[in-house]
Design a protein around this motif. Structure first.
Motif, PDB file in Angstrom:
ATOM      1  N   ILE A 181       0.842  -1.209   0.000  1.00  0.00           N
ATOM      2  CA  ILE A 181       0.000   0.000   0.000  1.00  0.00           C
ATOM      3  C   ILE A 181       0.872   1.254   0.000  1.00  0.00           C
ATOM      4  N   GLY A 182       1.905   1.247   0.832  1.00  0.00           N
ATOM      5  CA  GLY A 182       2.805   2.398   0.868  1.00  0.00           C
ATOM      6  C   GLY A 182       3.511   2.608  -0.465  1.00  0.00           C
ATOM      7  N   GLY A 183       3.937   1.525  -1.098  1.00  0.00           N
ATOM      8  CA  GLY A 183       4.583   1.652  -2.406  1.00  0.00           C
ATOM      9  C   GLY A 183       3.661   2.257  -3.441  1.00  0.00           C
ATOM     10  N   VAL A 184       2.389   1.854  -3.428  1.00  0.00           N
ATOM     11  CA  VAL A 184       1.415   2.409  -4.364  1.00  0.00           C
ATOM     12  C   VAL A 184       1.223   3.899  -4.119  1.00  0.00           C
ATOM     13  N   LEU A 185       1.131   4.293  -2.840  1.00  0.00           N
ATOM     14  CA  LEU A 185       0.922   5.704  -2.519  1.00  0.00           C
ATOM     15  C   LEU A 185       2.120   6.560  -2.938  1.00  0.00           C
ATOM     16  N   VAL A 186       3.336   6.064  -2.673  1.00  0.00           N
ATOM     17  CA  VAL A 186       4.531   6.809  -3.070  1.00  0.00           C
ATOM     18  C   VAL A 186       4.601   6.930  -4.585  1.00  0.00           C
ATOM     19  N   ALA A 187       4.247   5.841  -5.285  1.00  0.00           N
ATOM     20  CA  ALA A 187       4.290   5.865  -6.749  1.00  0.00           C
ATOM     21  C   ALA A 187       3.292   6.871  -7.309  1.00  0.00           C
ATOM     22  N   ARG A 188       2.086   6.892  -6.772  1.00  0.00           N
ATOM     23  CA  ARG A 188       1.081   7.831  -7.277  1.00  0.00           C
ATOM     24  C   ARG A 188       1.447   9.277  -6.963  1.00  0.00           C
ATOM     25  N   ARG A 189       2.093   9.454  -5.837  1.00  0.00           N
ATOM     26  CA  ARG A 189       2.441  10.823  -5.440  1.00  0.00           C
ATOM     27  C   ARG A 189       3.647  11.361  -6.196  1.00  0.00           C
ATOM     28  N   LEU A 190       4.650  10.514  -6.406  1.00  0.00           N
ATOM     29  CA  LEU A 190       5.914  10.987  -6.965  1.00  0.00           C
ATOM     30  C   LEU A 190       6.232  10.406  -8.342  1.00  0.00           C
ATOM     31  N   ALA A 191       6.140   9.083  -8.485  1.00  0.00           N
ATOM     32  CA  ALA A 191       6.608   8.443  -9.718  1.00  0.00           C
ATOM     33  C   ALA A 191       5.685   8.702 -10.898  1.00  0.00           C
ATOM     34  N   ARG A 248      14.533  10.528  -8.536  1.00  0.00           N
ATOM     35  CA  ARG A 248      14.274  10.769  -7.102  1.00  0.00           C
ATOM     36  C   ARG A 248      13.087   9.951  -6.610  1.00  0.00           C
ATOM     37  N   SER A 249      12.063   9.844  -7.446  1.00  0.00           N
ATOM     38  CA  SER A 249      10.919   9.034  -7.031  1.00  0.00           C
ATOM     39  C   SER A 249      11.318   7.575  -6.844  1.00  0.00           C
ATOM     40  N   GLY A 250      12.225   7.104  -7.721  1.00  0.00           N
ATOM     41  CA  GLY A 250      12.723   5.740  -7.540  1.00  0.00           C
ATOM     42  C   GLY A 250      13.488   5.587  -6.243  1.00  0.00           C
ATOM     43  N   GLY A 251      14.249   6.627  -5.867  1.00  0.00           N
ATOM     44  CA  GLY A 251      14.955   6.578  -4.593  1.00  0.00           C
ATOM     45  C   GLY A 251      14.021   6.535  -3.398  1.00  0.00           C
ATOM     46  N   TRP A 252      12.960   7.346  -3.444  1.00  0.00           N
ATOM     47  CA  TRP A 252      11.986   7.320  -2.356  1.00  0.00           C
ATOM     48  C   TRP A 252      11.274   5.975  -2.274  1.00  0.00           C
ATOM     49  N   MET A 253      11.008   5.368  -3.411  1.00  0.00           N
ATOM     50  CA  MET A 253      10.352   4.050  -3.386  1.00  0.00           C
ATOM     51  C   MET A 253      11.295   2.994  -2.820  1.00  0.00           C
ATOM     52  N   ALA A 254      12.588   3.080  -3.167  1.00  0.00           N
ATOM     53  CA  ALA A 254      13.562   2.148  -2.587  1.00  0.00           C
ATOM     54  C   ALA A 254      13.700   2.366  -1.088  1.00  0.00           C
ATOM     55  N   LEU A 297       6.946  -5.350  -8.195  1.00  0.00           N
ATOM     56  CA  LEU A 297       5.830  -4.408  -8.121  1.00  0.00           C
ATOM     57  C   LEU A 297       6.341  -2.978  -8.019  1.00  0.00           C
ATOM     58  N   VAL A 298       7.394  -2.765  -7.244  1.00  0.00           N
ATOM     59  CA  VAL A 298       7.966  -1.428  -7.098  1.00  0.00           C
ATOM     60  C   VAL A 298       8.472  -0.920  -8.438  1.00  0.00           C
ATOM     61  N   ALA A 299       9.188  -1.794  -9.180  1.00  0.00           N
ATOM     62  CA  ALA A 299       9.701  -1.386 -10.495  1.00  0.00           C
ATOM     63  C   ALA A 299       8.566  -1.066 -11.459  1.00  0.00           C
ATOM     64  N   ALA A 300       7.520  -1.876 -11.414  1.00  0.00           N
ATOM     65  CA  ALA A 300       6.381  -1.624 -12.302  1.00  0.00           C
ATOM     66  C   ALA A 300       5.693  -0.312 -11.943  1.00  0.00           C
ATOM     67  N   LEU A 301       5.529  -0.059 -10.654  1.00  0.00           N
ATOM     68  CA  LEU A 301       4.907   1.193 -10.228  1.00  0.00           C
ATOM     69  C   LEU A 301       5.765   2.395 -10.604  1.00  0.00           C
ATOM     70  N   HIS A 302       7.086   2.210 -10.556  1.00  0.00           N
ATOM     71  CA  HIS A 302       7.988   3.308 -10.898  1.00  0.00           C
ATOM     72  C   HIS A 302       7.811   3.750 -12.350  1.00  0.00           C
ATOM     73  N   HIS A 303       7.523   2.802 -13.243  1.00  0.00           N
ATOM     74  CA  HIS A 303       7.368   3.120 -14.665  1.00  0.00           C
ATOM     75  C   HIS A 303       5.903   3.222 -15.084  1.00  0.00           C
ATOM     76  N   ASN A 304       5.006   3.141 -14.116  1.00  0.00           N
ATOM     77  CA  ASN A 304       3.587   3.141 -14.466  1.00  0.00           C
ATOM     78  C   ASN A 304       3.141   4.470 -15.070  1.00  0.00           C
ATOM     79  N   GLY A 305       3.642   5.588 -14.524  1.00  0.00           N
ATOM     80  CA  GLY A 305       3.250   6.891 -15.047  1.00  0.00           C
ATOM     81  C   GLY A 305       3.679   7.077 -16.487  1.00  0.00           C
ATOM     82  N   ALA A 306       4.921   6.678 -16.809  1.00  0.00           N
ATOM     83  CA  ALA A 306       5.400   6.785 -18.192  1.00  0.00           C
ATOM     84  C   ALA A 306       4.578   5.908 -19.115  1.00  0.00           C
TER      85      ALA A 306
END
Length: 568
Positions: A181-191, A248-254, A297-306
């Protein structure tokens, strides 16, 4: 059908075509997650147990069975390595094969849509959409194994933690849910915003580079190289900022994943209190790998916006197909309001008028490169606006004033018109007064012309476009300023060959020209006076527009055309 559903349909069709590889990748991903969790958990149990056996004395150490756990650990390591290889190969092979089929389908969809839409896209924009945007869609195929990897890893991690204590398994389940859940929220907010901006900025950068590259000779001639470099630098700076934001968004997700890992271990170890220490170690390391299994899942969320922005851009580029089939012509009779009767091949019609009056617009509407206005022209008695563009295009062979050439050979550019043998290609080149020039090249028909024909002069590019039009079998030949920029001797050769081809092939001619010699070939002439408020091209037929047989009449028409075009 709407454009979004077309893109979704194309991607779904490719996913269906690659379903065997995608299923193999998903299964391999699940195997990797299970083996990784079991490998680390078992390693923790084994190391802790061996340590305690050693502390218990020689007898305990001798009785400790280390052969079986070590063999299982080696087996799990081999399975993990092999599974990762299979997952990567199968997943990326599926993605690459799907994208290789998707690109030509997208190009075909763009080319088959309304010509105004396709022609409004610059070469850099089209390149960005067919390359960067399609590459971004790759993640939609690769990440199809993520749910299976995550599910298998989570299940195996919870099962191992439960060996220490059922409460430990429950605590790990809650920790992993919080991590996701936290990963999804960070991805939507930043990535997501960063990915969308990066996808847009790379398209803008490529578009600007293509535009400036096309104008490179003019920029150099006017000393604007520094200005052009500054233009590119400004766009590149925007692109760099969006890429930095994405990084930076990838760093925050990591960072969040590291926090989630610590949280999982922090709740699992106390929950396993009371169990043997080797089992506690097993549960703790299983918690680490359980959270780690969410890495995909983190990697997929990181590239989801693109990926989402790429889909949106592709949807905008691909038009919806026509709602219904339209009437197709049965013949090639051309009707214009300024002409008292429909014209049929081999008649020759000349269009003249001031620059910007709409001559090129008129013929582009006629041949299906623009949408015609109702009542403006007829084909075989049918309003051209009621005829599908592909049906109109079949009636015309077109040599445009602004010739576009492929970055290939002379042969490649000629064969765009239709399949033809070398004899036909040479004949077309000879009739365009270009045969001797190409024969002088060591490679002949395989001579490269460079990007947009940069290795040819302006007149040679125009004549290569004319030769290409000669190769298309169509009732009408449409030429827009075919001899502009040619010297008098070359123009005479081109027009004599054109006269001969038209006579032998009984082909009709629609000619746009400001020059008297080509207009003198025409039996009918129509003046283009401009466009009215509704966008219709206004036509007028000169008094001597009809040609009569006989040498005297031929000379009269030539004189009239020269007077109408302002050339002596």
């Amino acid at each position: 059908m709407s454009a979004p559903s077309r893109i979704a349909g194309l991607i779904a069709a490719q996913a269906q075509a690659q379903r065997a590889r995608l299923r193999l990748a998903a299964a391999a991903g699940a195997v990797v997650s299970v083996s990784a969790v079991c490998l680390l958990g078992l390693s923790g149990w084994f190391i802790t147990g061996a340590a305690f056996a050693g502390l218990a004395g020689a007898a305990a150490a001798q009785s400790f069975n280390y052969m079986m756990p070590s063999a299982v650990i080696r087996l799990l390591a081999i399975i993990r390595t092999g599974g990762r290889y299979v997952e990567r190969v199968a997943g990326h092979e599926a993605a690459l094969k799907a994208l290789a089929r998707l690109r030509p389908q997208l190009f075909d969809a763009i080319a088959a849509g309304p010509a105004e839409r396709a022609l409004s896209l610059s070469s850099g924009e089209v390149s960005a959409r067919l390359v960067q945007d399609v590459d971004a869609v790759q993640t939609l195929f690769v990440r199809r194994s993520v749910p299976w990897s995550l599910g298998a890893g989570a299940a195996s991690a919870v099962l191992l933690a439960s060996l220490a204590s059922p409460l430990a398994g429950l605590a790990l389940s809650c920790a992993m849910a919080a991590a996701c859940i936290g990963g999804v929220l960070v991805a939507r907010r930043l990535a997501d915003p960063a990915g969308r901006a990066a996808q847009i900025d790379v398209g803008v950068l490529k578009d600007r580079l293509a535009a400036l590259e096309a104008a490179a000779p003019e920029l150099k001639a006017y000393g604007l190289n520094d200005w052009a470099a500054a233009q590119v630098a400004a766009v590149a700076a925007d692109h760099d900022r969006s890429q930095m934001a994405l990084a930076r968004s990838g760093g925050w997700m990591a960072a969040w994943q590291a926090v989630a890992t610590a949280l999982a271990v922090g709740v699992v170890v106390p929950a396993a209190y009371g169990a043997d220490l080797p089992l506690i170690a097993l549960a703790a390391l299983a918690a680490v790998m359980g959270v780690e299994s969410a890495g995909g899942l983190v990697a997929a969320l990181h590239h989801n916006g693109a990926a989402r922005q790429a889909l949106s851009r592709l949807e905008a580029a691909v038009p919806a197909p026509p709602a219904a089939a339209r009437h197709g012509p049965h013949g090639a009779a051309l009707g214009l309001d300024a002409v008292d009767a429909d014209l049929t091949p081999p008649v020759r019609l000349g269009l003249f008028g001031p620059s910007g009056a709409g001559k090129t617009t008129l013929i582009e509407r006629l041949i299906g490169l623009r949408t015609p206005i109702a009542g403006e022209m007829r084909l075989d008695g049918v309003d051209a606006a009621e005829i599908a563009p592909e049906d109109r295009r079949a009636l015309f062979a077109y040599a445009a004033q602004d010739v576009r050439l492929l970055n290939g050979s002379v042969r490649d550019n000629l064969l765009l018109a239709s399949p033809a043998d070398d004899a036909a290609l040479w004949e077309a080149l000879d009739d365009a007064a270009l045969g001797d020039r190409i024969r002088a090249e060591p490679l002949g028909l395989d001579t490269p012309v460079g990007p947009n024909g940069e290795r040819l002069s302006g007149g040679e590019r125009r004549r290569l476009g004319l030769a290409r039009a000669y190769l298309r079998d169509a009732p009408w030949l449409v030429l827009d300023e075919p001899t502009e920029g040619l010297d008098a001797a070359t123009e005479t050769r081109v027009l004599e060959a054109l006269q001969r081809r038209l006579t032998l092939r009984t082909q009709g001619l629609i000619l746009v020209s400001h020059r008297a010699p080509p207009m003198a070939m025409c039996q009918r002439s129509v003046r283009v006076n401009g466009m009215d408020d509704a966008g219709c091209v206004q036509l007028a037929s000169p008094p001597n527009a009809r040609r009569r047989p006989g040498p005297a009449a031929d000379q009269a028409v030539r004189s009239g055309c020269r007077a109408a075009t302002g050339h002596g």
